[in-house]
Design an enzyme around this catalytic site. Structure first.
Site, PDB file in Angstrom:
ATOM      1  N   SER A   1       3.335  61.233  36.607  1.00 43.33           N
ATOM      2  CA  SER A   1       2.104  60.468  36.510  1.00 43.33           C
ATOM      3  C   SER A   1       2.197  59.332  35.487  1.00 43.33           C
ATOM      4  O   SER A   1       3.104  58.518  35.570  1.00 43.33           O
ATOM      5  CB  SER A   1       0.969  61.424  36.192  1.00 43.33           C
ATOM      6  OG  SER A   1      -0.213  60.921  36.718  1.00 43.33           O
TER       7      SER A   1
ATOM      8  N   HIS B   1      -1.472  66.658  42.781  1.00 40.19           N
ATOM      9  CA  HIS B   1      -0.879  65.835  41.728  1.00 40.19           C
ATOM     10  C   HIS B   1      -0.304  66.744  40.640  1.00 40.19           C
ATOM     11  O   HIS B   1      -1.050  67.307  39.846  1.00 40.19           O
ATOM     12  CB  HIS B   1      -2.020  64.975  41.163  1.00 40.19           C
ATOM     13  CG  HIS B   1      -1.605  64.017  40.110  1.00 40.19           C
ATOM     14  ND1 HIS B   1      -0.808  62.932  40.373  1.00 40.19           N
ATOM     15  CD2 HIS B   1      -1.898  63.957  38.780  1.00 40.19           C
ATOM     16  CE1 HIS B   1      -0.636  62.246  39.251  1.00 40.19           C
ATOM     17  NE2 HIS B   1      -1.284  62.848  38.274  1.00 40.19           N
TER      18      HIS B   1
HETATM   19  C1  GCU Z   1      -5.170  59.234  35.915  1.00 46.07           C
HETATM   20  C2  GCU Z   1      -4.745  57.797  36.093  1.00 46.07           C
HETATM   21  C3  GCU Z   1      -3.377  57.687  36.744  1.00 46.07           C
HETATM   22  C4  GCU Z   1      -2.380  58.549  36.001  1.00 46.07           C
HETATM   23  C5  GCU Z   1      -2.917  59.956  35.904  1.00 46.07           C
HETATM   24  C6  GCU Z   1      -2.050  60.921  35.120  1.00 46.07           C
HETATM   25  O1  GCU Z   1      -5.446  59.808  37.146  1.00 46.07           O
HETATM   26  O2  GCU Z   1      -5.726  57.141  36.836  1.00 46.07           O
HETATM   27  O3  GCU Z   1      -2.937  56.350  36.761  1.00 46.07           O
HETATM   28  O4  GCU Z   1      -1.135  58.500  36.629  1.00 46.07           O
HETATM   29  O5  GCU Z   1      -4.164  59.953  35.268  1.00 46.07           O
HETATM   30  O6  GCU Z   1      -1.340  60.507  34.205  1.00 46.07           O
HETATM   31  O7  GCU Z   1      -2.140  62.128  35.396  1.00 46.07           O
END
Ligand code: GCU
Length: 415
Positions: free
Chosen positions: A250, A391
């Site tokens: 992420s 995710h």
């Molecule tokens: C949020 C953000 C993302 C990021 C994510 C994370 O959802 O909007 O851009 O990648 O956090 O780091 O889990």
């Protein structure tokens, strides 16, 4: 003009393919090179450095050198960690001679059964080193507590819970497969909130590095920290410093790609669900958008990036060009089926668009591959998969990365 879609009218967040609309990506070269040789030449001599500069100036900010006075101090080691399977070492990297509060704690696990120096997966962690495993030796991060006290952690940190992120690290699996794992808490570099830079090394050592704090941004600070882990790994006899793979999930996947783009000592880059501002195409208006990311996380990118909030079509690049900066080194981009926020298709297309650069080195990436079914890794030196589920970074992902590393970083075959 007739052809510029009016992004201002688009939702700042979109999960409908129908809403994406037409978009035109900038090409890897201004003038198409006549052949592969010319392409490789132009890329190495001019274009690569030029694109890197564009990403610095418009998006992530500067990526300074190693501080001259950086020093590494061993804090703890255990030759019989993980039931004797690994040696663990915890070191503190001090970045400034003048200010001992500017440091990053790195923990490394090296498999004990190897006769030769170990290849290593390196990446930052979200919640403190002590959360990656319930190993009681791991020093509890003080920075992590700071975040809690500041009430800026959105309920995400618990300094008392060891091993809460263990499923994201799978240390035993990596050890069994012959890979070392090195990590540091990203909050050691900069706490992840809009004012985090004020206490971070960005405000404390930018000057020593010839910069102003606003010349770089949080993602660059995190990525720069990864390069400092490389500095440390280069001093470890039991590590094969020619086989350092950077990985990140992420936001830390965004940092991983940016580190790999800047630091060519990194042998391979793995982006796990990095999404917007990472692997995903920005002009493809799907999932998170530039506008949205700049609003929720104003400290991640330099001020200038906000100019592109509703004007992604004016960016002099798109994220496939960032991924191309990894070439000819192995690159793995991964998504998850339920992670629409990170735009799986946009991540796949972006990775695939690096193909001409890999081809110019006689390598094959995702050429001729269509968007794969879930849980089906595809590609060659550039790889892609879309794990079923949310995710996250899980054992399935690690298994693919390790198989990929075995094939493209250890064996290093052509194509
Ligand atoms: C949020 C953000 C993302 C990021 C994510 C994370 O959802 O909007 O851009 O990648 O956090 O780091 O889990």
């Amino acid at each position: 003009s007739c052809c510029i879609p009016s992004f201002a009218q688009k939702p700042v967040y979109n999960e409908l393919e129908f809403n994406v609309g037409p978009y035109e990506l900038p090409t890897l070269f201004k003038k198409e090179p006549a052949n592969k040789e010319e392409m490789r030449n132009t890329w190495e001599k001019k274009r690569r450095a030029y694109l890197l500069k564009l990403f610095k100036d418009n998006m992530y900010g500067q990526f300074p050198r190693k501080p001259k006075t950086m020093r590494i101090e061993l804090q703890h080691s255990n030759p019989q960690a993980l039931q004797g399977k690994a040696t663990s070492k915890q070191v503190r990297c001090y970045f400034s001679k003048a200010d001992s509060s500017v440091y990053m704690d790195v923990i490394i696990y090296i498999p004990n059964h190897l006769a030769q120096p170990a290849p290593v997966f390196m990446g930052l962690n979200f919640k403190g080193n002590h959360t990656i495993h319930n190993d009681p030796d791991i020093i509890i991060s003080k920075r992590n507590k700071d975040l809690l006290l500041l009430n800026k952690d959105n309920g995400k940190t618990d300094p008392n819970l060891r091993g809460t992120q263990a499923e994201r690290w799978e240390l035993e699996h990596a050890m069994a497969k012959g890979y070392a794992v090195a990590t540091a808490y990203y909050g050691d570099l900069e706490l992840d909130h809009a004012e985090g830079w004020k206490q971070s090394l960005r405000s404390k050592i930018s000057k020593e590095l010839g910069l102003k704090p606003q010349d770089w941004a949080a993602l660059s600070v995190w990525a720069w920290g990864l390069s400092r882990i490389v500095d440390y790994l280069e001093t470890e006899d039991r590590i094969d410093a020619s086989r350092i793979l950077v990985t990140g999930h992420s936001r830390l996947g965004k940092a991983a790609i940016w580190a790999g783009a800047n630091d060519t000592r990194i042998a391979a880059v793995i982006s796990n669900n990095s999404g917007e501002g990472g692997a995903a195409l920005s002009r493809r208006w799907f999932g998170e958008t530039i506008h949205r990311i700049n609003t929720s996380f104003p400290h991640w990118f330099v001020e200038k990036y906000k100019f592109y909030n509703n004007r992604p079509y004016l960016l002099p690049f798109d994220q496939h060009m960032l991924l191309a900066l990894v070439a000819p080194r192995p690159l793995y981009v991964a998504s998850a089926t339920e992670d629409l926020w990170a735009d799986p298709l946009g991540e796949f297309l972006s990775a695939q668009l690096t193909e001409p650069i890999y081809n110019s080195y006689g390598l094959r990436g995702l050429q001729g591959v269509s968007f794969p079914a879930p849980d089906t890794p595809v590609g060659h030196v550039v790889h892609y998969h879309r794990r079923t589920g949310k995710h996250n970074i899980l054992l399935y992902d690690w298994q693919q990365y390790i198989a990929f590393a075995d094939q493209y970083v250890i064996a290093k075959p052509e194509g």
